[in-house]
Design a protein around this motif. Structure first.
Motif, PDB file in Angstrom:
ATOM      1  N   GLN A 108       0.849  -1.185   0.000  1.00  0.00           N
ATOM      2  CA  GLN A 108       0.000   0.000   0.000  1.00  0.00           C
ATOM      3  C   GLN A 108       0.892   1.246   0.000  1.00  0.00           C
ATOM      4  N   PRO A 109       1.322   1.692  -1.164  1.00  0.00           N
ATOM      5  CA  PRO A 109       2.281   2.800  -1.218  1.00  0.00           C
ATOM      6  C   PRO A 109       1.777   4.089  -0.582  1.00  0.00           C
ATOM      7  N   LYS A 110       0.482   4.370  -0.702  1.00  0.00           N
ATOM      8  CA  LYS A 110      -0.035   5.608  -0.105  1.00  0.00           C
ATOM      9  C   LYS A 110       0.016   5.540   1.422  1.00  0.00           C
ATOM     10  N   LYS A 111      -0.171   4.357   1.967  1.00  0.00           N
ATOM     11  CA  LYS A 111      -0.062   4.194   3.416  1.00  0.00           C
ATOM     12  C   LYS A 111       1.386   4.383   3.858  1.00  0.00           C
ATOM     13  N   TRP A 112       2.310   3.808   3.083  1.00  0.00           N
ATOM     14  CA  TRP A 112       3.735   4.032   3.377  1.00  0.00           C
ATOM     15  C   TRP A 112       4.050   5.531   3.409  1.00  0.00           C
ATOM     16  N   ASP A 118       4.219  11.501   8.429  1.00  0.00           N
ATOM     17  CA  ASP A 118       3.882  11.667   9.839  1.00  0.00           C
ATOM     18  C   ASP A 118       5.095  11.417  10.741  1.00  0.00           C
ATOM     19  N   ALA A 119       6.026  10.581  10.271  1.00  0.00           N
ATOM     20  CA  ALA A 119       7.217  10.273  11.060  1.00  0.00           C
ATOM     21  C   ALA A 119       8.275  11.365  10.979  1.00  0.00           C
ATOM     22  N   GLY A 120       8.080  12.320  10.087  1.00  0.00           N
ATOM     23  CA  GLY A 120       9.020  13.425   9.981  1.00  0.00           C
ATOM     24  C   GLY A 120      10.066  13.278   8.905  1.00  0.00           C
ATOM     25  N   PHE A 121       9.958  12.239   8.070  1.00  0.00           N
ATOM     26  CA  PHE A 121      10.902  12.084   6.968  1.00  0.00           C
ATOM     27  C   PHE A 121      10.656  13.158   5.917  1.00  0.00           C
ATOM     28  N   ARG A 122      11.729  13.578   5.260  1.00  0.00           N
ATOM     29  CA  ARG A 122      11.626  14.610   4.243  1.00  0.00           C
ATOM     30  C   ARG A 122      11.891  14.086   2.826  1.00  0.00           C
ATOM     31  N   TYR A 123      12.515  12.916   2.710  1.00  0.00           N
ATOM     32  CA  TYR A 123      12.772  12.355   1.379  1.00  0.00           C
ATOM     33  C   TYR A 123      12.853  10.846   1.478  1.00  0.00           C
ATOM     34  N   LEU A 124      12.759  10.199   0.317  1.00  0.00           N
ATOM     35  CA  LEU A 124      12.773   8.749   0.215  1.00  0.00           C
ATOM     36  C   LEU A 124      13.929   8.309  -0.675  1.00  0.00           C
ATOM     37  N   LYS A 155       0.101  -8.718 -12.407  1.00  0.00           N
ATOM     38  CA  LYS A 155      -1.313  -8.438 -12.662  1.00  0.00           C
ATOM     39  C   LYS A 155      -1.895  -7.417 -11.692  1.00  0.00           C
ATOM     40  N   ASN A 156      -1.165  -7.103 -10.626  1.00  0.00           N
ATOM     41  CA  ASN A 156      -1.657  -6.183  -9.598  1.00  0.00           C
ATOM     42  C   ASN A 156      -1.685  -4.747 -10.132  1.00  0.00           C
ATOM     43  N   PRO A 157      -2.684  -3.953  -9.770  1.00  0.00           N
ATOM     44  CA  PRO A 157      -2.728  -2.550 -10.215  1.00  0.00           C
ATOM     45  C   PRO A 157      -1.495  -1.741  -9.793  1.00  0.00           C
ATOM     46  N   ASN A 158      -0.833  -2.187  -8.708  1.00  0.00           N
ATOM     47  CA  ASN A 158       0.364  -1.497  -8.225  1.00  0.00           C
ATOM     48  C   ASN A 158       1.646  -2.168  -8.688  1.00  0.00           C
ATOM     49  N   ALA A 159       1.568  -2.949  -9.767  1.00  0.00           N
ATOM     50  CA  ALA A 159       2.707  -3.769 -10.174  1.00  0.00           C
ATOM     51  C   ALA A 159       3.965  -2.951 -10.477  1.00  0.00           C
ATOM     52  N   ASP A 160       3.815  -1.795 -11.076  1.00  0.00           N
ATOM     53  CA  ASP A 160       4.972  -0.936 -11.336  1.00  0.00           C
ATOM     54  C   ASP A 160       5.321  -0.237 -10.021  1.00  0.00           C
ATOM     55  N   ILE A 161       6.055  -0.945  -9.197  1.00  0.00           N
ATOM     56  CA  ILE A 161       6.256  -0.525  -7.813  1.00  0.00           C
ATOM     57  C   ILE A 161       6.910   0.850  -7.718  1.00  0.00           C
ATOM     58  N   CYS A 162       7.966   1.089  -8.468  1.00  0.00           N
ATOM     59  CA  CYS A 162       8.632   2.390  -8.387  1.00  0.00           C
ATOM     60  C   CYS A 162       7.683   3.536  -8.728  1.00  0.00           C
ATOM     61  N   LYS A 163       6.890   3.362  -9.759  1.00  0.00           N
ATOM     62  CA  LYS A 163       5.953   4.417 -10.157  1.00  0.00           C
ATOM     63  C   LYS A 163       5.005   4.758  -9.021  1.00  0.00           C
ATOM     64  N   HIS A 164       4.415   3.732  -8.420  1.00  0.00           N
ATOM     65  CA  HIS A 164       3.409   3.985  -7.387  1.00  0.00           C
ATOM     66  C   HIS A 164       4.041   4.490  -6.092  1.00  0.00           C
ATOM     67  N   VAL A 165       5.246   4.026  -5.770  1.00  0.00           N
ATOM     68  CA  VAL A 165       5.945   4.545  -4.594  1.00  0.00           C
ATOM     69  C   VAL A 165       6.334   6.002  -4.809  1.00  0.00           C
ATOM     70  N   PHE A 169       4.756   9.184  -2.590  1.00  0.00           N
ATOM     71  CA  PHE A 169       5.608  10.001  -1.715  1.00  0.00           C
ATOM     72  C   PHE A 169       5.645  11.452  -2.179  1.00  0.00           C
ATOM     73  N   ARG A 170       5.633  11.663  -3.489  1.00  0.00           N
ATOM     74  CA  ARG A 170       5.573  13.048  -3.974  1.00  0.00           C
ATOM     75  C   ARG A 170       4.276  13.720  -3.542  1.00  0.00           C
ATOM     76  N   GLU A 171       3.188  12.982  -3.556  1.00  0.00           N
ATOM     77  CA  GLU A 171       1.899  13.549  -3.137  1.00  0.00           C
ATOM     78  C   GLU A 171       1.952  14.028  -1.690  1.00  0.00           C
ATOM     79  N   GLN A 172       2.794  13.411  -0.874  1.00  0.00           N
ATOM     80  CA  GLN A 172       2.939  13.821   0.519  1.00  0.00           C
ATOM     81  C   GLN A 172       4.041  14.863   0.711  1.00  0.00           C
ATOM     82  N   GLY A 173       4.600  15.328  -0.399  1.00  0.00           N
ATOM     83  CA  GLY A 173       5.605  16.382  -0.314  1.00  0.00           C
ATOM     84  C   GLY A 173       7.016  15.905  -0.058  1.00  0.00           C
TER      85      GLY A 173
END
Length: 469
Positions: A108-112, A118-124, A155-165, A169-173
């Protein structure tokens, strides 16, 4: 190295990279970029202070150190947990087929991303590809990837893992740093199948690039194509984080993938992009990266320590994770010396983050939400760190003294000695409204804590010192 012999130097270097941990480049070898935009981005990087690093790949399924057990010459330390077989050739074959069972359906990339913010990280910093060559994005240049038909997750909608991660993370700034291994043990242009069947494997190419320049050029082009694919098709990349800057024993030089040519071309469209060509030195190692360690003294150049929350960089079963007190003490030590902390949290094979790691992340976020002004956008300040007191600053008139409590059983005293000798006109205790009294001594300041501040054992008492001009 003074008067040390060449053999002594080699033994020292080998000790420093024991168990896959690379020593880091010398501060004296650092070369600042000349482009104004890159200099500004380095200041931006120094503002961030804490990044989330994530090593994740097919290796998570067996709970072993990432990739390294494939290398025969690294087997002494990387195969400790291979307790089900003595046949290493069969092990390597089984490992390379782990792509056929990788199916992290609870990813669940959005949950990550929300947890990270929330943990205070600024980059991934995320592993797009480790040394084993398995790609976590939909690359066009190999079938050894998460989106290939051989991988059940394709077959998973999130299969392109890098794209979804990256998107989450960009959506969260949060900014994106893409880890990429310059070694690729699945590539027939790097580990030639005929070579590795007849000779023990080592971490570098199975042949001399000097003796087989055409084959090496194929690998260089393959690497360039993959890196450009990530930079051109996967949104804004704030930093490329390259691993595997190893010396080739045949040629006695570090693997030359013509990094300058590659980065200069990418910067024509992403001129802000930093490059961490780790342990290589020179113009394309914009950030120095100590691994699993913190320099003893402050460094004057941009740097980050990449340190694991658990035992290692990869997910392992029954791992133990650092608690919030340990992480914050580590972060403060690093920030007081001018660096960033890249804290590695390895996802599970099912796509979740370990519960104990999540609890630590939440505790970090609670502390940073209260005291982050002493961490983010700060710079090191003399005397840096003395015993359990660390210093940071914003401008020259605002200094933070962080009185750390590494031991959860230490009882705070009513008075704190702060070894800071410049004249100050006011002290605030972050998190408390009471007026703070202090007295000047020759070698520092004695601060009297309010009664409300000594009935608990905090991770730190954070003092805000207003310095006279």
């Amino acid at each position: 190295m003074g008067n040390q012999s060449e053999m002594e130097v080699q033994e020292l270097q080998e000790t420093m990279i024991e168990e896959g941990v690379h020593n880091y480049s010398e501060e004296s070898d650092y070369i600042y970029p000349t482009e104004e935009e890159l200099l500004e981005r380095l200041e931006w990087f120094k503002d961030q202070k804490i990044g989330l690093m994530m090593h994740w790949g097919i290796y998570s399924q067996i709970g072993l150190v990432e990739s390294w057990a494939l290398s025969d010459q690294d087997g002494d330390w990387s195969r400790h947990d291979v307790d089900w077989t003595d046949d290493m050739e069969m092990f390597k074959e089984d490992y390379f087929h782990l792509n056929q069972s990788f199916n992290p359906i609870r990813f669940q990339p959005k949950k990550w991303a929300q947890l990270a913010k929330d943990a205070g990280f600024r980059y991934l910093t995320f592993t797009t590809k480790h040394h084993d060559g398995f790609c976590m994005w939909d690359t066009k240049y190999t079938d050894y990837k998460v989106t290939d038909d051989d991988c059940p997750f394709h077959k998973n909608p999130n299969a392109d893992i890098c794209k979804h991660v990256f998107d989450a993370f960009r959506e969260q700034g949060l900014a994106i740093s893409a880890y990429f291994s310059k070694a690729d043990w699945a590539s027939p242009c790097y580990w030639v199948p005929e070579d590795i069947k007849s000779e023990p494997t080592w971490r570098g190419p199975s042949y001399s690039p000097v003796e087989k320049p055409d084959l090496w050029e194929q690998f260089v082009q393959f690497t360039h194509n993959q890196v450009k694919e990530l930079c051109y098709d996967y949104g804004k990349i704030d930093m490329l984080w390259f691993d595997a800057g190893w010396v080739c024993p045949q040629s006695k030089v570090k693997q030359d993938i013509r990094m300058g040519e590659l980065i200069d071309e990418i910067r024509e469209t992403q001129p802000w992009m930093l490059c961490a060509d780790r342990t290589v030195g020179g113009a394309y190692e914009n950030v120095i990266t100590p691994e699993q360690c913190v320099p003893e003294k402050p460094l004057s150049v941009p740097w980050e320590s990449n340190i694991t929350m658990g035992k290692g960089f990869a997910f392992t079963y029954e791992d133990n994770y650092k608690n919030p007190r340990q992480v914050i003490n580590l972060l403060v030590d690093i920030v007081s010396k001018g660096g960033n902390l890249a804290l590695n949290v390895a996802p599970q094979p099912d796509g979740r983050l370990p519960r104990s790691a999540i609890e630590t992340m939440k505790g970090m976020g609670e502390w940073l939400s209260k005291y982050g002004e002493a961490i983010y956008e700060t710079r090191p300040c003399e005397p840096y760190k003395v015993n359990q007191v660390a210093f940071t600053k914003k401008e020259d008139q605002l200094v933070y003294a962080l009185y750390m409590y590494p031991d959860a059983n230490e009882i705070p005293k009513g008075e704190l000695f702060i070894p800071y000798t410049k004249e100050i006109n006011k002290i605030e205790l972050l998190g408390y409204e009471e007026k703070i009294d202090f007295t000047r001594q020759v070698d520092g300041i004695v601060v009297t804590l309010p009664e409300t501040a000594i009935h608990e054992i905090p991770i730190a008492h954070v003092l805000k010192l207003h310095v006279d001009r």
